[in-house]
Design a protein around this motif. Sequence first.
Motif, PDB file in Angstrom:
ATOM      1  N   THR A  31      30.114  52.308 -31.488  1.00 40.40           N
ATOM      2  CA  THR A  31      28.884  51.807 -32.089  1.00 40.40           C
ATOM      3  C   THR A  31      27.999  51.296 -30.957  1.00 40.40           C
ATOM      4  OG1 THR A  31      29.998  51.187 -34.138  1.00 40.40           O
ATOM      5  CG2 THR A  31      27.882  50.133 -33.680  1.00 40.40           C
ATOM      6  N   ILE A  32      26.805  51.915 -30.847  1.00 37.59           N
ATOM      7  CA  ILE A  32      25.941  51.663 -29.690  1.00 37.59           C
ATOM      8  C   ILE A  32      24.544  51.360 -30.230  1.00 37.59           C
ATOM      9  CG2 ILE A  32      25.096  52.615 -27.518  1.00 37.59           C
ATOM     10  CD1 ILE A  32      27.470  54.743 -27.922  1.00 37.59           C
ATOM     11  N   GLY A  88      30.973  61.493 -32.821  1.00 37.00           N
ATOM     12  CA  GLY A  88      31.350  60.507 -33.821  1.00 37.00           C
ATOM     13  C   GLY A  88      30.876  59.104 -33.544  1.00 37.00           C
ATOM     14  N   ASN A  89      29.817  58.975 -32.756  1.00 38.70           N
ATOM     15  CA  ASN A  89      29.277  57.651 -32.429  1.00 38.70           C
ATOM     16  C   ASN A  89      28.134  57.276 -33.376  1.00 38.70           C
ATOM     17  OD1 ASN A  89      30.680  57.231 -29.653  1.00 38.70           O
ATOM     18  ND2 ASN A  89      29.772  59.267 -29.522  1.00 38.70           N
ATOM     19  N   VAL A  90      27.948  56.000 -33.601  1.00 33.79           N
ATOM     20  CA  VAL A  90      26.757  55.474 -34.268  1.00 33.79           C
ATOM     21  C   VAL A  90      25.831  54.964 -33.176  1.00 33.79           C
ATOM     22  CG1 VAL A  90      25.840  53.749 -35.859  1.00 33.79           C
ATOM     23  CG2 VAL A  90      28.039  54.851 -36.343  1.00 33.79           C
ATOM     24  N   VAL A  91      24.677  55.622 -33.054  1.00 31.31           N
ATOM     25  CA  VAL A  91      23.720  55.295 -31.988  1.00 31.31           C
ATOM     26  C   VAL A  91      22.409  54.953 -32.689  1.00 31.31           C
ATOM     27  CG1 VAL A  91      22.636  56.110 -29.867  1.00 31.31           C
ATOM     28  CG2 VAL A  91      24.924  56.916 -30.477  1.00 31.31           C
ATOM     29  N   GLN A 149      28.327  65.295 -34.407  1.00 33.04           N
ATOM     30  CA  GLN A 149      28.629  64.349 -35.469  1.00 33.04           C
ATOM     31  C   GLN A 149      28.322  62.912 -35.092  1.00 33.04           C
ATOM     32  OE1 GLN A 149      32.736  65.485 -36.313  1.00 33.04           O
ATOM     33  NE2 GLN A 149      32.030  66.823 -37.973  1.00 33.04           N
ATOM     34  N   ASN A 150      27.262  62.719 -34.327  1.00 34.48           N
ATOM     35  CA  ASN A 150      26.785  61.367 -34.040  1.00 34.48           C
ATOM     36  C   ASN A 150      25.761  60.962 -35.089  1.00 34.48           C
ATOM     37  OD1 ASN A 150      28.051  60.906 -31.262  1.00 34.48           O
ATOM     38  ND2 ASN A 150      26.986  62.853 -30.968  1.00 34.48           N
ATOM     39  N   THR A 210      35.773  53.832 -29.528  1.00 32.11           N
ATOM     40  CA  THR A 210      35.797  52.761 -30.539  1.00 32.11           C
ATOM     41  C   THR A 210      35.388  51.408 -29.984  1.00 32.11           C
ATOM     42  OG1 THR A 210      38.205  52.373 -30.301  1.00 32.11           O
ATOM     43  CG2 THR A 210      37.485  53.993 -31.957  1.00 32.11           C
ATOM     44  N   ASN A 211      34.446  51.405 -29.054  1.00 32.21           N
ATOM     45  CA  ASN A 211      33.871  50.158 -28.549  1.00 32.21           C
ATOM     46  C   ASN A 211      32.618  49.795 -29.338  1.00 32.21           C
ATOM     47  OD1 ASN A 211      35.540  49.833 -25.912  1.00 32.21           O
ATOM     48  ND2 ASN A 211      34.810  51.947 -25.856  1.00 32.21           N
TER      49      ASN A 211
END
Length: 223
Positions: free
Chosen positions: A177-178, A197-200, A220-221, A151-152
């Motif tokens: 979130t990257i 579960g990351n937003v890249v 699930q990215n 969650t960074n």
Amino acid sequence: GAGSEKTVIDPPGANSITTMFGIYADTQSRLTITNLAVTGAYVGIRFVKVDSSIISGDSVSSNGQQGISLSDYSDSVAIIGDTVTFNGSSGILIQSSYADLVAGCVVSSNSFHGINLNASSRNIVRGNTVNSNTVMGIMVESGSTGNLVETNTVNSNGVIGIELSQGADYTRIIGNTIKSSPTGVTVYASAWNVVSGNVVASNTSYGFELNQCTQSVFAQNTL
């Protein structure tokens, strides 16, 4: 300090003097460093063999090397809600230390990595803003195993948002979130990791770059 103002620690002399630290502690336990402004030192806050301690609510900026450095089994240290910016090397370096927490910090505009885990295991990096650092936003390397990075917000770093490198095994990169770096996430020579579960998004070269990455799960990215 009294009231809402931070007490300022600014040692005399240039921040290139290698023996000059804002705060230095060696072989101590249960320290609390809070609500200070540390600037102009070689390393802002340096812990060596310090455990079960807290660094919270501090502003650590414009130091010659790291803003905050934990090393040599500085274990179970909580770095919470600090602002670590414009330092000459990494903002936060955790080296050969275990079970530390970095949470709710702003670690931005440092001249090397934002947060660097080096030969350090079972640490948590959670809920930080890690933007506009010169090289990596978050670097986990050199046999650092079993770490959690979650969650960074990791945006606009110079080379890579988050990198796992050289035996950074059993790492979980969850819900970050990257964005807006040349590469979002790199995994190099590391195994048994979970990236989920990351937003890249909006990275200019690669969302994910995998090299010698084995036995890992990417799920699930959002790209």
